[in-house]
Design a protein around this motif. Structure first.
Motif, PDB file in Angstrom:
ATOM      1  N   GLY A 213      68.748  40.016  92.495  1.00 50.78           N
ATOM      2  CA  GLY A 213      68.299  40.771  93.672  1.00 50.78           C
ATOM      3  C   GLY A 213      68.030  42.229  93.331  1.00 50.78           C
ATOM      4  N   GLN A 214      68.919  42.807  92.493  1.00 45.88           N
ATOM      5  CA  GLN A 214      68.716  44.208  92.094  1.00 45.88           C
ATOM      6  C   GLN A 214      67.472  44.350  91.219  1.00 45.88           C
ATOM      7  N   GLN A 215      67.273  43.383  90.316  1.00 42.88           N
ATOM      8  CA  GLN A 215      66.078  43.451  89.461  1.00 42.88           C
ATOM      9  C   GLN A 215      64.808  43.373  90.307  1.00 42.88           C
ATOM     10  N   GLN A 216      64.841  42.527  91.336  1.00 39.52           N
ATOM     11  CA  GLN A 216      63.656  42.448  92.182  1.00 39.52           C
ATOM     12  C   GLN A 216      63.455  43.750  92.953  1.00 39.52           C
ATOM     13  N   ARG A 217      64.548  44.432  93.327  1.00 33.75           N
ATOM     14  CA  ARG A 217      64.405  45.741  93.983  1.00 33.75           C
ATOM     15  C   ARG A 217      63.733  46.745  93.061  1.00 33.75           C
ATOM     16  N   VAL A 218      64.110  46.699  91.780  1.00 34.48           N
ATOM     17  CA  VAL A 218      63.491  47.613  90.811  1.00 34.48           C
ATOM     18  C   VAL A 218      61.986  47.316  90.733  1.00 34.48           C
ATOM     19  N   SER A 219      61.642  46.037  90.701  1.00 34.07           N
ATOM     20  CA  SER A 219      60.216  45.719  90.582  1.00 34.07           C
ATOM     21  C   SER A 219      59.459  46.129  91.853  1.00 34.07           C
ATOM     22  N   ILE A 220      60.146  46.113  92.990  1.00 33.39           N
ATOM     23  CA  ILE A 220      59.521  46.621  94.221  1.00 33.39           C
ATOM     24  C   ILE A 220      59.312  48.135  94.103  1.00 33.39           C
ATOM     25  N   GLY A 221      60.314  48.823  93.576  1.00 31.97           N
ATOM     26  CA  GLY A 221      60.188  50.272  93.367  1.00 31.97           C
ATOM     27  C   GLY A 221      59.012  50.598  92.465  1.00 31.97           C
ATOM     28  N   ARG A 222      58.894  49.840  91.392  1.00 28.66           N
ATOM     29  CA  ARG A 222      57.786  50.060  90.448  1.00 28.66           C
ATOM     30  C   ARG A 222      56.442  49.783  91.121  1.00 28.66           C
TER      31      ARG A 222
END
Ligand SMILES: Nc1ncnc2c1ncn2[C@@H]1O[C@H](COP(=O)(O)OP(=O)(O)O)[C@@H](O)[C@H]1O
Ligand SMILES: [Mg+2]
Length: 227
Positions: free
Chosen positions: A145-154
């Motif tokens: 879930g955190q990794q997907q948040r990072v990809s959303i940020g990017r």
């Protein structure tokens, strides 16, 4: 205002006897700020469509106009610049760079675009994503879930006109899926960004403003559910 216009888009992979018609004369328009869900069986052409909308894969024929720019009429250099500034892509398996930390992964599109990182904007996005205490973590030190948040940020750091997500919750449990969808909706509303999400999850599709169903490379249904 119309942000996206797709005209008679076709995509054929390969040639001769092994040719696959992945998209067949697809046309539709999307208004700025709309949240569109794309559904359909596996192999129906959803990912192909999203890649073509994102400037990643050329159509065999047809046009994609983003904010009135005919993107496949651009040369490769200008298409790459356009993609970096106007398109945010989110994938099922995050596609983060393993040797870069959270902050570096999120700001990569700005650095690639030769921009100075806007710290205030970065902080705003990071706080919305709840990643403020994870900035120097590497991707393998984060949950899915955190990794997907990072990809959303990017995907969002350059404030793109179009945010395209291909099964963004396909690898997450239901709690994390719900959180990711809430975040995408929040950014969609806050920045009035246009959001197009491919999903198998009916609960997600039903949160969109509009559902487009693809079957055999064609639009089988196009329904506004939230005018
Ligand atoms: N790079 C490729 N080369 C050849 N065929 C492909 C390629 N990518 C997708 N296809 C084919 O195009 C069709 C649509 O694929 P895809 O867009 O990935 O569907 P979906 O995302 O809806 O599952 C499928 O039949 C698939 O096998
Ligand atoms: Mg797919």
């Amino acid at each position: 205002m119309e942000i996206l216009k797709i005209e008679n888009l076709s995509k054929i992979y390969g040639s001769g006897e092994t040719a696959v018609r992945a998209l067949d004369q697809v046309s539709f328009r999307v208004e700025k700020g709309e949240f569109v869900a794309i559904i359909g069986p596996s192999g129906s052409g959803k990912s192909t469509l999203l890649h073509i909308l994102g400037g990643v894969d050329r159509p065999t024929s047809g046009k994609v106009l983003v904010d009135n720019t005919d993107i496949y009429a651009l040369n490769e250099t200008n298409l790459a610049i356009f993609r970096r500034r106007q398109i945010g892509l989110i994938y099922q398996f995050y596609n983060l760079i393993p040797v870069l930390n959270v902050e570096e992964n999120i700001t990569l599109p700005q650095l690639l675009d030769g921009q100075k990182v806007n710290q205030r904007q970065l902080q705003e996005i990071v706080e919305m994503l709840g990643l403020q205490n994870r900035m120097d973590h590497l991707p393998n030190q984060l949950s899915g879930g955190q990794q997907q948040r990072v990809s959303i940020g990017r995907a969002l750091i350059n404030k793109p006109a179009l945010v395209l997500a291909d099964e963004p919750t396909g690898n997450l449990d239901s709690k994390n899926s719900a959180e990711i969808v809430e975040l995408l909706k929040m950014f969609n509303k806050t920045y009035h960004q246009t959001l197009i999400v491919i999903t198998h999850d009916e609960r997600i599709a039903l949160q969109a403003d509009r559902i487009i169903a693809i079957e055999d490379g064609r639009i089988a249904k196009d329904e506004v559910i939230r005018p």
